[in-house]
Design a protein around this motif. Structure first.
Motif, PDB file in Angstrom:
ATOM      1  N   PRO A  58      49.083  72.522 -75.571  1.00 37.24           N
ATOM      2  CA  PRO A  58      48.972  73.876 -76.123  1.00 37.24           C
ATOM      3  C   PRO A  58      50.350  74.492 -76.332  1.00 37.24           C
ATOM      4  CG  PRO A  58      48.491  73.906 -73.794  1.00 37.24           C
ATOM      5  CD  PRO A  58      48.671  72.466 -74.185  1.00 37.24           C
ATOM      6  N   GLY A  59      50.402  75.379 -77.295  1.00 39.39           N
ATOM      7  CA  GLY A  59      51.634  76.110 -77.535  1.00 39.39           C
ATOM      8  C   GLY A  59      51.812  77.197 -76.484  1.00 39.39           C
ATOM      9  N   PRO A  60      52.912  77.948 -76.581  1.00 36.19           N
ATOM     10  CA  PRO A  60      53.153  78.992 -75.583  1.00 36.19           C
ATOM     11  C   PRO A  60      52.100  80.102 -75.620  1.00 36.19           C
ATOM     12  CG  PRO A  60      55.025  78.813 -77.111  1.00 36.19           C
ATOM     13  CD  PRO A  60      54.013  77.793 -77.511  1.00 36.19           C
ATOM     14  N   PRO A  62      48.674  79.995 -76.539  1.00 39.18           N
ATOM     15  CA  PRO A  62      47.442  79.616 -75.842  1.00 39.18           C
ATOM     16  C   PRO A  62      47.641  79.404 -74.338  1.00 39.18           C
ATOM     17  CG  PRO A  62      47.612  78.403 -77.883  1.00 39.18           C
ATOM     18  CD  PRO A  62      48.911  79.132 -77.703  1.00 39.18           C
ATOM     19  N   ALA A  63      48.778  78.865 -73.941  1.00 41.03           N
ATOM     20  CA  ALA A  63      49.030  78.657 -72.509  1.00 41.03           C
ATOM     21  C   ALA A  63      49.152  80.000 -71.792  1.00 41.03           C
ATOM     22  CB  ALA A  63      50.301  77.830 -72.304  1.00 41.03           C
ATOM     23  N   GLN A  64      49.853  80.937 -72.415  1.00 42.79           N
ATOM     24  CA  GLN A  64      49.998  82.254 -71.804  1.00 42.79           C
ATOM     25  C   GLN A  64      48.647  82.982 -71.781  1.00 42.79           C
ATOM     26  OE1 GLN A  64      52.631  84.917 -73.889  1.00 42.79           O
ATOM     27  NE2 GLN A  64      52.993  86.158 -72.047  1.00 42.79           N
ATOM     28  N   GLY A  65      47.882  82.863 -72.846  1.00 41.07           N
ATOM     29  CA  GLY A  65      46.562  83.483 -72.883  1.00 41.07           C
ATOM     30  C   GLY A  65      45.647  82.924 -71.799  1.00 41.07           C
ATOM     31  N   THR A  66      45.685  81.610 -71.607  1.00 41.06           N
ATOM     32  CA  THR A  66      44.882  80.992 -70.552  1.00 41.06           C
ATOM     33  C   THR A  66      45.323  81.491 -69.185  1.00 41.06           C
ATOM     34  OG1 THR A  66      44.554  79.023 -71.910  1.00 41.06           O
ATOM     35  CG2 THR A  66      44.160  78.789 -69.544  1.00 41.06           C
ATOM     36  N   ALA A  67      46.628  81.591 -68.977  1.00 42.74           N
ATOM     37  CA  ALA A  67      47.140  82.091 -67.695  1.00 42.74           C
ATOM     38  C   ALA A  67      46.680  83.527 -67.451  1.00 42.74           C
ATOM     39  CB  ALA A  67      48.661  81.998 -67.665  1.00 42.74           C
ATOM     40  N   LEU A  68      46.683  84.353 -68.491  1.00 41.78           N
ATOM     41  CA  LEU A  68      46.240  85.739 -68.333  1.00 41.78           C
ATOM     42  C   LEU A  68      44.736  85.820 -68.034  1.00 41.78           C
ATOM     43  CD1 LEU A  68      48.265  87.512 -71.167  1.00 41.78           C
ATOM     44  CD2 LEU A  68      48.597  87.733 -68.691  1.00 41.78           C
ATOM     45  N   VAL A  69      43.943  85.002 -68.709  1.00 42.12           N
ATOM     46  CA  VAL A  69      42.500  84.998 -68.467  1.00 42.12           C
ATOM     47  C   VAL A  69      42.201  84.545 -67.037  1.00 42.12           C
ATOM     48  CG1 VAL A  69      40.344  83.820 -69.075  1.00 42.12           C
ATOM     49  CG2 VAL A  69      41.815  84.730 -70.864  1.00 42.12           C
TER      50      VAL A  69
END
Length: 115
Positions: A58-60, A62-69
């Motif tokens: 994943p790009g930054p 989607p990875a950041q979004g997953t971490a936030l979720v």
């Protein structure tokens, strides 16, 4: 219209039942807080499986979004507990259990009727 082979629909229809059944079995063995935390980790696990099995890094974003979720899910699970409901007192108009027969003519012993 494309033809579908006979044995294909049952696995396709039953495949969502396996994870659902496993989640119910897990919920019976874990506390609600632990179960909620594990459910909050599902997006991260999906991201890791996609990276390892499918080789889709994943790009930054989607990875950041997953971490936030995941962070929001864990935070909601840990801090969003509702207080235990207090037991409600019996209503004031309810007859006392020991005097229930005296208050109701139908339940009064024979030969004795309430005045």
């Amino acid at each position: 219209m494309p033809s579908v082979p006979g044995p294909a629909p049952p696995p396709g229809l039953l495949s969502p039942l396996v994870p659902f059944a496993l989640e119910f079995l897990t919920l019976r063995r874990l506390t609600a807080s632990a179960f909620g935390t594990l459910m909050s980790l599902e997006p991260a696990i999906a991201l890791l499986v996609g990276a390892v099995v499918l080789h889709r890094i994943p790009g930054p974003g989607p990875a950041q979004g997953t971490a936030l979720v995941v962070t929001a899910g864990i935070g909601a699970t840990r801090t969003g507990a509702r207080p235990e409901p207090s037991p409600t007192p019996p209503p004031d108009h309810a007859p006392h259990p020991a005097r229930a027969d005296a208050d109701c003519p139908a339940r009064a012993p024979r030969g004795r009727r309430p005045a």
